[in-house]
Motif scaffolding. Sequence first.
Motif, PDB file in Angstrom:
ATOM      1  N   ASP A   1     -10.717  -2.148   8.341  1.00 41.06           N
ATOM      2  CA  ASP A   1      -9.895  -3.073   9.146  1.00 41.06           C
ATOM      3  C   ASP A   1     -10.611  -3.754   9.517  1.00 41.06           C
ATOM      4  O   ASP A   1     -10.242  -5.264   9.817  1.00 41.06           O
ATOM      5  CB  ASP A   1     -10.356  -1.464  10.553  1.00 41.06           C
ATOM      6  CG  ASP A   1      -9.644  -0.974  10.528  1.00 41.06           C
ATOM      7  OD1 ASP A   1      -8.856  -0.216   9.459  1.00 41.06           O
ATOM      8  OD2 ASP A   1     -10.579   0.310  11.305  1.00 41.06           O
TER       9      ASP A   1
ATOM     10  N   GLU B   1     -10.354  10.230   9.588  1.00 39.49           N
ATOM     11  CA  GLU B   1     -10.804  11.072  10.727  1.00 39.49           C
ATOM     12  C   GLU B   1     -11.241  12.197  11.621  1.00 39.49           C
ATOM     13  O   GLU B   1     -11.079  12.933  10.453  1.00 39.49           O
ATOM     14  CB  GLU B   1      -9.227  10.918  11.581  1.00 39.49           C
ATOM     15  CG  GLU B   1      -8.609   9.548  11.013  1.00 39.49           C
ATOM     16  CD  GLU B   1      -6.793   9.170  11.707  1.00 39.49           C
ATOM     17  OE1 GLU B   1      -6.747  10.008  11.751  1.00 39.49           O
ATOM     18  OE2 GLU B   1      -6.775   8.115  11.514  1.00 39.49           O
TER      19      GLU B   1
ATOM     20  N   THR C   1       2.588  -0.753   4.319  1.00 37.84           N
ATOM     21  CA  THR C   1       2.872  -0.096   4.010  1.00 37.84           C
ATOM     22  C   THR C   1       3.676   1.178   3.923  1.00 37.84           C
ATOM     23  O   THR C   1       4.067   1.107   3.322  1.00 37.84           O
ATOM     24  CB  THR C   1       1.563   1.456   5.337  1.00 37.84           C
ATOM     25  OG1 THR C   1       2.072   1.232   6.372  1.00 37.84           O
ATOM     26  CG2 THR C   1       0.379   0.046   5.676  1.00 37.84           C
TER      27      THR C   1
ATOM     28  N   HIS D   1       0.286   4.331   0.566  1.00 41.20           N
ATOM     29  CA  HIS D   1      -0.086   5.393   1.901  1.00 41.20           C
ATOM     30  C   HIS D   1      -0.124   5.095   3.181  1.00 41.20           C
ATOM     31  O   HIS D   1       0.823   3.854   3.265  1.00 41.20           O
ATOM     32  CB  HIS D   1      -1.546   6.268   1.426  1.00 41.20           C
ATOM     33  CG  HIS D   1      -2.365   6.671   0.418  1.00 41.20           C
ATOM     34  ND1 HIS D   1      -2.499   5.693  -0.977  1.00 41.20           N
ATOM     35  CD2 HIS D   1      -2.203   7.885  -0.372  1.00 41.20           C
ATOM     36  CE1 HIS D   1      -2.389   6.457  -1.412  1.00 41.20           C
ATOM     37  NE2 HIS D   1      -2.193   7.713  -1.572  1.00 41.20           N
ATOM     38  N   HIS D   2       0.165   5.601   3.725  1.00 37.25           N
ATOM     39  CA  HIS D   2       0.657   5.138   5.956  1.00 37.25           C
ATOM     40  C   HIS D   2      -0.558   4.296   6.181  1.00 37.25           C
ATOM     41  O   HIS D   2      -0.086   3.880   6.948  1.00 37.25           O
ATOM     42  CB  HIS D   2       0.173   6.603   6.492  1.00 37.25           C
ATOM     43  CG  HIS D   2       1.911   7.198   6.036  1.00 37.25           C
ATOM     44  ND1 HIS D   2       1.799   8.122   5.155  1.00 37.25           N
ATOM     45  CD2 HIS D   2       2.672   6.663   7.268  1.00 37.25           C
ATOM     46  CE1 HIS D   2       3.405   8.503   5.384  1.00 37.25           C
ATOM     47  NE2 HIS D   2       3.521   7.573   6.261  1.00 37.25           N
ATOM     48  N   THR D   3      -2.310   4.620   5.689  1.00 37.84           N
ATOM     49  CA  THR D   3      -3.387   4.124   6.066  1.00 37.84           C
ATOM     50  C   THR D   3      -3.666   2.769   4.907  1.00 37.84           C
ATOM     51  O   THR D   3      -3.711   3.757   3.716  1.00 37.84           O
ATOM     52  CB  THR D   3      -3.791   5.245   6.314  1.00 37.84           C
ATOM     53  OG1 THR D   3      -4.557   6.231   5.397  1.00 37.84           O
ATOM     54  CG2 THR D   3      -3.835   6.043   7.457  1.00 37.84           C
ATOM     55  N   LEU D   4      -4.906   2.298   5.313  1.00 31.92           N
ATOM     56  CA  LEU D   4      -4.943   1.532   4.257  1.00 31.92           C
ATOM     57  C   LEU D   4      -6.582   1.839   3.965  1.00 31.92           C
ATOM     58  O   LEU D   4      -7.203   2.736   4.008  1.00 31.92           O
ATOM     59  CB  LEU D   4      -5.176   0.005   5.329  1.00 31.92           C
ATOM     60  CG  LEU D   4      -4.150  -0.527   5.310  1.00 31.92           C
ATOM     61  CD1 LEU D   4      -4.376  -1.802   5.893  1.00 31.92           C
ATOM     62  CD2 LEU D   4      -3.196  -1.113   4.025  1.00 31.92           C
ATOM     63  N   GLY D   5      -7.438   0.716   3.024  1.00 33.65           N
ATOM     64  CA  GLY D   5      -8.972   1.134   2.771  1.00 33.65           C
ATOM     65  C   GLY D   5      -9.037   1.731   0.667  1.00 33.65           C
ATOM     66  O   GLY D   5      -9.791   1.585   0.347  1.00 33.65           O
TER      67      GLY D   5
ATOM     68  N   ARG E   1     -11.753   4.528   2.601  1.00 32.75           N
ATOM     69  CA  ARG E   1     -10.906   5.222   3.501  1.00 32.75           C
ATOM     70  C   ARG E   1     -12.494   6.467   5.091  1.00 32.75           C
ATOM     71  O   ARG E   1     -12.825   6.477   3.844  1.00 32.75           O
ATOM     72  CB  ARG E   1      -9.997   6.380   3.788  1.00 32.75           C
ATOM     73  CG  ARG E   1      -8.678   5.670   3.020  1.00 32.75           C
ATOM     74  CD  ARG E   1      -7.170   6.220   3.368  1.00 32.75           C
ATOM     75  NE  ARG E   1      -6.072   5.970   2.430  1.00 32.75           N
ATOM     76  CZ  ARG E   1      -6.023   5.389   1.536  1.00 32.75           C
ATOM     77  NH1 ARG E   1      -6.226   5.761   0.078  1.00 32.75           N
ATOM     78  NH2 ARG E   1      -4.571   4.863   1.120  1.00 32.75           N
ATOM     79  N   THR E   2     -12.464   6.638   6.032  1.00 28.39           N
ATOM     80  CA  THR E   2     -13.335   6.909   6.848  1.00 28.39           C
ATOM     81  C   THR E   2     -12.158   7.905   6.926  1.00 28.39           C
ATOM     82  O   THR E   2     -11.135   8.073   7.539  1.00 28.39           O
ATOM     83  CB  THR E   2     -13.716   6.237   7.463  1.00 28.39           C
ATOM     84  OG1 THR E   2     -14.729   5.329   6.157  1.00 28.39           O
ATOM     85  CG2 THR E   2     -14.517   7.233   8.063  1.00 28.39           C
TER      86      THR E   2
ATOM     87  N   GLU F   1       1.334  -0.901   0.372  1.00 28.85           N
ATOM     88  CA  GLU F   1       0.358  -0.150  -0.238  1.00 28.85           C
ATOM     89  C   GLU F   1       1.038   1.282  -0.199  1.00 28.85           C
ATOM     90  O   GLU F   1       1.776   1.612   1.232  1.00 28.85           O
ATOM     91  CB  GLU F   1      -1.311   0.178   0.982  1.00 28.85           C
ATOM     92  CG  GLU F   1      -1.261   1.478   0.940  1.00 28.85           C
ATOM     93  CD  GLU F   1      -2.548   2.193   0.194  1.00 28.85           C
ATOM     94  OE1 GLU F   1      -2.408   3.436  -0.197  1.00 28.85           O
ATOM     95  OE2 GLU F   1      -3.113   1.130  -0.650  1.00 28.85           O
TER      96      GLU F   1
ATOM     97  N   ALA G   1     -14.695   2.476   6.905  1.00 30.08           N
ATOM     98  CA  ALA G   1     -13.135   1.882   7.080  1.00 30.08           C
ATOM     99  C   ALA G   1     -13.441   1.123   8.723  1.00 30.08           C
ATOM    100  O   ALA G   1     -12.303   0.040   8.763  1.00 30.08           O
ATOM    101  CB  ALA G   1     -12.425   3.650   8.238  1.00 30.08           C
TER     102      ALA G   1
END
Length: 399
Positions: free
Chosen positions: A182, A44, A197, A33-37, A41-42, A31, A178
């Motif tokens: 998750d 924050e 990531t 990016h730093h975050t998955l999805g 993504r949702t 991945e 998200a």
Amino acid sequence: MQRIHIIGGGVAGFTAAITAAESGALVTVHEAHHTLGGRARTAEGPYLTNEGPHALYRHGPHWAWLAQRDLLGAMATVPLRQAARLRFRLGGALRRTPPLTLLRLTRRRTEHAPVDTDFHTWATAQVGEEGARTAAHFAAVALFHHDPGSLSAAFVQERLRRAAALPPEARYPVGGWAQVVDRMAARAWNLSVRIETVSRIDPSALDDLARSGPVIVATSLDAARGLLCDPTLTWDSGRTALIDLALRTRRGDAFAVSDLDAPGWIERFTAQDHTLAPAGRQLLQGQFPVAPGESKAAGIARAEDVLDLGFPGWRDRVEWRREALATGRTGAVDRPGTTWRDRPAIDRGNGIYLAGDQVAAPGLLSEVSFNSGMEAAVLALGASEQPRSTRRTLDLERG
């Protein structure tokens, strides 16, 4: 078993990862990016927004696939008292009920709509020109396209029927999409999938990965085109102005407003999921397709006209606002004479497979990502276990 590499940690990527790992494959997800999805993504913060309005429709292999693995989690439905507050803009005025011609058209079975004729022409023959136009605009909730009437009649009719189904097919993951991602990532982790990531793959790195086993590219079609250096990886998609609003709560607001004068939809997502905003606040998300060359501002102006009708005094209640323009990021649309089978093939040859919401797999919106992820994993498993000459492509329509 060779290692299967998956590029992209979104819905398609994790569907492929779980499917492959459950068969005993060694799997790595890369991945960037730093975050998955990915697009699931949702955000924050106090307002849990997705990239535009999101819903998960109940029917199809993807729903059973998620349910069998206990990955659905808590799902919200629209309460009947809120569903009764669905409104329609027609002729510049707000209506409580849709036109009878639209309802009549939703009863036509999908198989009666031709693939090689545009929806407007076919629907006009069924219910007249005005009915065809309003039905096309209503179907835009599942299309994100500025001119649904120009698309394949069979393609639009399937989405019209599912969007208008009673009871509604749409379900909403509590806490945002998200939560589903998750759960999928946790399932993959428990199956010993390696998740990396900030792992951006370029064409040269892709060649290195391909030497160690099959590679599934589960990215947007634009990203896949650059990564695979393949200019043929193109397909039509929508171009849509997105608006997110947090308003102070007020009794009497609509649940959602469907624009039947032009394609557009705005929905109060806290009507079914109160966790998306703090107490006393409500979260609205809308999509208003714009034509090529038309500005984001034109779509936002239409959104504000709809808000004036369905959410009186909304300007004085705004707590937070965000706007965006989504281009080629809202799933595939099929022109007359084409179906999902004509989209870019999943099997790209030489052990490379494609997954995502614009490739050759059936389904509505995100369902294409799930279905193509499953199919890409099956093909990659076959490539790992058998000589390439004996690969067998499964037919997704068998479910």
